[in-house]
Design a protein around this motif. Structure first.
Motif, PDB file in Angstrom:
ATOM      1  N   ARG A  25      45.803  10.736  -6.619  1.00  0.00           N
ATOM      2  CA  ARG A  25      45.700  12.186  -6.774  1.00  0.00           C
ATOM      3  C   ARG A  25      46.955  12.834  -6.208  1.00  0.00           C
ATOM      4  O   ARG A  25      47.646  12.226  -5.372  1.00  0.00           O
ATOM      5  CB  ARG A  25      44.449  12.777  -6.087  1.00  0.00           C
ATOM      6  CG  ARG A  25      44.521  12.887  -4.593  1.00  0.00           C
ATOM      7  CD  ARG A  25      44.480  11.562  -3.879  1.00  0.00           C
ATOM      8  NE  ARG A  25      43.178  10.917  -3.933  1.00  0.00           N
ATOM      9  CZ  ARG A  25      42.992   9.625  -3.806  1.00  0.00           C
ATOM     10  NH1 ARG A  25      44.040   8.818  -3.576  1.00  0.00           N
ATOM     11  NH2 ARG A  25      41.803   9.078  -3.862  1.00  0.00           N
ATOM     12  N   VAL A  26      47.191  14.093  -6.671  1.00  0.00           N
ATOM     13  CA  VAL A  26      48.367  14.839  -6.208  1.00  0.00           C
ATOM     14  C   VAL A  26      48.003  15.616  -4.949  1.00  0.00           C
ATOM     15  O   VAL A  26      46.928  16.223  -4.884  1.00  0.00           O
ATOM     16  CB  VAL A  26      48.835  15.817  -7.306  1.00  0.00           C
ATOM     17  CG1 VAL A  26      49.988  16.680  -6.805  1.00  0.00           C
ATOM     18  CG2 VAL A  26      49.260  15.065  -8.549  1.00  0.00           C
ATOM     19  N   VAL A  69      50.113  18.024  -1.590  1.00  0.00           N
ATOM     20  CA  VAL A  69      51.340  18.744  -1.266  1.00  0.00           C
ATOM     21  C   VAL A  69      52.034  18.049  -0.087  1.00  0.00           C
ATOM     22  O   VAL A  69      51.396  17.799   0.939  1.00  0.00           O
ATOM     23  CB  VAL A  69      51.001  20.207  -0.908  1.00  0.00           C
ATOM     24  CG1 VAL A  69      52.134  20.881  -0.172  1.00  0.00           C
ATOM     25  CG2 VAL A  69      50.654  20.980  -2.174  1.00  0.00           C
ATOM     26  N   ASP A 103      41.050  17.017   3.518  1.00  0.00           N
ATOM     27  CA  ASP A 103      39.738  17.128   4.157  1.00  0.00           C
ATOM     28  C   ASP A 103      39.227  15.718   4.459  1.00  0.00           C
ATOM     29  O   ASP A 103      39.263  14.838   3.587  1.00  0.00           O
ATOM     30  CB  ASP A 103      38.797  17.864   3.192  1.00  0.00           C
ATOM     31  CG  ASP A 103      37.482  18.246   3.836  1.00  0.00           C
ATOM     32  OD1 ASP A 103      36.775  17.345   4.344  1.00  0.00           O
ATOM     33  OD2 ASP A 103      37.158  19.440   3.839  1.00  0.00           O
ATOM     34  N   SER A 149      37.007  13.793   2.071  1.00  0.00           N
ATOM     35  CA  SER A 149      37.468  13.456   0.722  1.00  0.00           C
ATOM     36  C   SER A 149      37.526  11.939   0.511  1.00  0.00           C
ATOM     37  O   SER A 149      37.580  11.160   1.460  1.00  0.00           O
ATOM     38  CB  SER A 149      38.857  14.051   0.489  1.00  0.00           C
ATOM     39  OG  SER A 149      39.804  13.470   1.360  1.00  0.00           O
ATOM     40  N   ARG A 150      37.559  11.564  -0.750  1.00  0.00           N
ATOM     41  CA  ARG A 150      37.631  10.134  -1.088  1.00  0.00           C
ATOM     42  C   ARG A 150      38.888   9.495  -0.513  1.00  0.00           C
ATOM     43  O   ARG A 150      38.856   8.370  -0.019  1.00  0.00           O
ATOM     44  CB  ARG A 150      37.599   9.962  -2.608  1.00  0.00           C
ATOM     45  CG  ARG A 150      37.828   8.514  -2.990  1.00  0.00           C
ATOM     46  CD  ARG A 150      37.648   8.236  -4.444  1.00  0.00           C
ATOM     47  NE  ARG A 150      37.949   6.823  -4.691  1.00  0.00           N
ATOM     48  CZ  ARG A 150      37.803   6.228  -5.854  1.00  0.00           C
ATOM     49  NH1 ARG A 150      37.346   6.903  -6.876  1.00  0.00           N
ATOM     50  NH2 ARG A 150      38.102   4.951  -5.989  1.00  0.00           N
ATOM     51  N   LYS A 151      40.006  10.232  -0.562  1.00  0.00           N
ATOM     52  CA  LYS A 151      41.261   9.622  -0.101  1.00  0.00           C
ATOM     53  C   LYS A 151      41.179   9.242   1.368  1.00  0.00           C
ATOM     54  O   LYS A 151      41.708   8.211   1.781  1.00  0.00           O
ATOM     55  CB  LYS A 151      42.464  10.532  -0.418  1.00  0.00           C
ATOM     56  CG  LYS A 151      42.512  11.834   0.352  1.00  0.00           C
ATOM     57  CD  LYS A 151      43.665  12.713  -0.063  1.00  0.00           C
ATOM     58  CE  LYS A 151      43.307  13.692  -1.157  1.00  0.00           C
ATOM     59  NZ  LYS A 151      42.067  14.486  -0.993  1.00  0.00           N
TER      60      LYS A 151
HETATM   61  C1  LIG Z   1      49.596  20.429  -7.344  1.00  0.00           C
HETATM   62  C2  LIG Z   1      48.393  19.979  -6.570  1.00  0.00           C
HETATM   63  C3  LIG Z   1      48.429  20.023  -5.193  1.00  0.00           C
HETATM   64  C4  LIG Z   1      47.317  19.582  -4.452  1.00  0.00           C
HETATM   65  N1  LIG Z   1      47.421  19.570  -3.098  1.00  0.00           N
HETATM   66  C5  LIG Z   1      46.408  19.047  -2.377  1.00  0.00           C
HETATM   67  C6  LIG Z   1      46.563  18.877  -0.964  1.00  0.00           C
HETATM   68  O1  LIG Z   1      47.616  19.181  -0.375  1.00  0.00           O
HETATM   69  N2  LIG Z   1      45.517  18.347  -0.283  1.00  0.00           N
HETATM   70  C7  LIG Z   1      44.358  17.966  -0.906  1.00  0.00           C
HETATM   71  O2  LIG Z   1      43.451  17.498  -0.236  1.00  0.00           O
HETATM   72  N3  LIG Z   1      44.193  18.098  -2.240  1.00  0.00           N
HETATM   73  C8  LIG Z   1      45.194  18.613  -2.995  1.00  0.00           C
HETATM   74  N4  LIG Z   1      45.067  18.721  -4.352  1.00  0.00           N
HETATM   75  C9  LIG Z   1      43.801  18.270  -4.986  1.00  0.00           C
HETATM   76  C10 LIG Z   1      43.812  16.726  -5.088  1.00  0.00           C
HETATM   77  O3  LIG Z   1      44.660  16.318  -6.160  1.00  0.00           O
HETATM   78  C11 LIG Z   1      42.410  16.126  -5.302  1.00  0.00           C
HETATM   79  O4  LIG Z   1      41.817  16.656  -6.460  1.00  0.00           O
HETATM   80  C12 LIG Z   1      41.490  16.373  -4.121  1.00  0.00           C
HETATM   81  O5  LIG Z   1      42.175  16.291  -2.887  1.00  0.00           O
HETATM   82  C13 LIG Z   1      40.329  15.367  -4.117  1.00  0.00           C
HETATM   83  O6  LIG Z   1      40.869  14.066  -4.097  1.00  0.00           O
HETATM   84  P1  LIG Z   1      40.053  12.777  -3.617  1.00  0.00           P
HETATM   85  O7  LIG Z   1      38.623  13.020  -3.968  1.00  0.00           O
HETATM   86  O8  LIG Z   1      40.648  11.645  -4.375  1.00  0.00           O
HETATM   87  O9  LIG Z   1      40.246  12.649  -2.150  1.00  0.00           O
HETATM   88  C14 LIG Z   1      46.138  19.143  -5.118  1.00  0.00           C
HETATM   89  C15 LIG Z   1      46.131  19.102  -6.515  1.00  0.00           C
HETATM   90  C16 LIG Z   1      47.237  19.501  -7.230  1.00  0.00           C
HETATM   91  C17 LIG Z   1      47.208  19.405  -8.732  1.00  0.00           C
END
Ligand SMILES: Cc1cc2nc3c(=O)[nH]c(=O)nc-3n(C[C@H](O)[C@H](O)[C@H](O)COP(=O)(O)O)c2cc1C
Length: 222
Positions: free
Chosen positions: A71-72, A74, A88, A91-93
């Motif tokens: 996933r993306v 910042v 968070d 979250s999965r990550k």
């Molecule tokens: C451009 C962009 C920036 C993002 N920045 C963050 C971030 O800084 N932290 C974060 O937790 N999720 C961010 N997200 C959302 C994650 O890509 C992701 O959907 C979310 O963290 C859940 O991921 P997980 O379930 O795999 O942990 C961002 C998504 C995009 C498209």
């Protein structure tokens, strides 16, 4: 849906150029000894060139069951310690990284045809750094983070908007309010590859590897 009489998706994909023509160059022989300095050069170059979302970092993880996901996020900072991002803890990550610290992080700046790939391990930056990062967020960003329940099923979009409004008001009223689940993480690479696309397809690829004596730098066939 595409027009059945028109070009197929496959045709459209094949005809769309991957790179522009006016690309920067990269000479690994002249690159800094440490990859951190080269990364800083490249990300600042992307910012200065107006590349879209230059701070977007794709983080790839592996869960306890071996399943992989990406996933993306910042990029918050790069220090001697590593590449920082915030998320968070629910979250999965974070679940993945807690079970298995192995991580990959990828950057791609399309207008410059530049890619950077890191592999290594990730660890939490600690409660104090995480709280400081949370407090630096705008009230709207703090509200959105306070409102969410990552990955849980959501009944409607309106429910989310109402939760964010309520949490943003709380964040506005209390600057010291910190989400306990907010975590800053650090990606500590042991390998970093820099890739520069070339219109002639003579792409330039160089990898830094961390050894006991410091970083080595090797040019690779693309
Ligand atoms: C451009 C962009 C920036 C993002 N920045 C963050 C971030 O800084 N932290 C974060 O937790 N999720 C961010 N997200 C959302 C994650 O890509 C992701 O959907 C979310 O963290 C859940 O991921 P997980 O379930 O795999 O942990 C961002 C998504 C995009 C498209």
């Amino acid at each position: 849906m595409s027009d059945p009489a028109g070009p197929t998706l496959r045709d459209r994909l094949r005809r769309t150029p991957a790179f522009g023509a006016d690309l920067p160059t990269f000479e690994p022989d002249d690159a800094p000894d440490a990859p951190h300095a080269l990364f800083e050069e490249w990300v600042l170059g992307a910012i200065d060139a107006g590349a879209p979302a230059p701070q977007a970092m794709t983080v790839s993880t592996r869960g306890a069951d071996g399943s992989v996901s990406a996933r993306v996020v910042v990029l918050k900072d790069v220090t001697a310690e590593g590449w920082h991002f915030a998320t968070d803890a629910r979250s999965r990550k974070v679940q993945d990284l807690t079970a298995d610290a192995a991580v990959a992080a990828t950057f791609y700046w399309p207008t410059l045809a530049r890619q950077v790939r890191l592999t290594g391990r990730a660890h939490p930056a600690g409660a104090e750094a995480s709280a400081a990062d949370f407090r630096e967020r705008s009230p709207a960003s703090r509200g959105a983070a306070l409102a969410t329940r990552p990955g849980e099923p959501l009944g409607s979009h309106a429910e989310l908007v109402a939760a964010i409004d309520e949490a943003t008001a709380r964040a506005d009223a209390d600057r010291a309010l910190v989400l306990p689940e907010w975590q800053l993480w650090v990606v500590v690479p042991d390998e970093i590859e820099f890739w520069q696309g070339s219109p002639e397809r003579a792409h330039v690829r160089a990898v830094y590897r961390k050894e006991s004596t410091g970083w080595t730098r090797t040019r690779l066939w693309p």
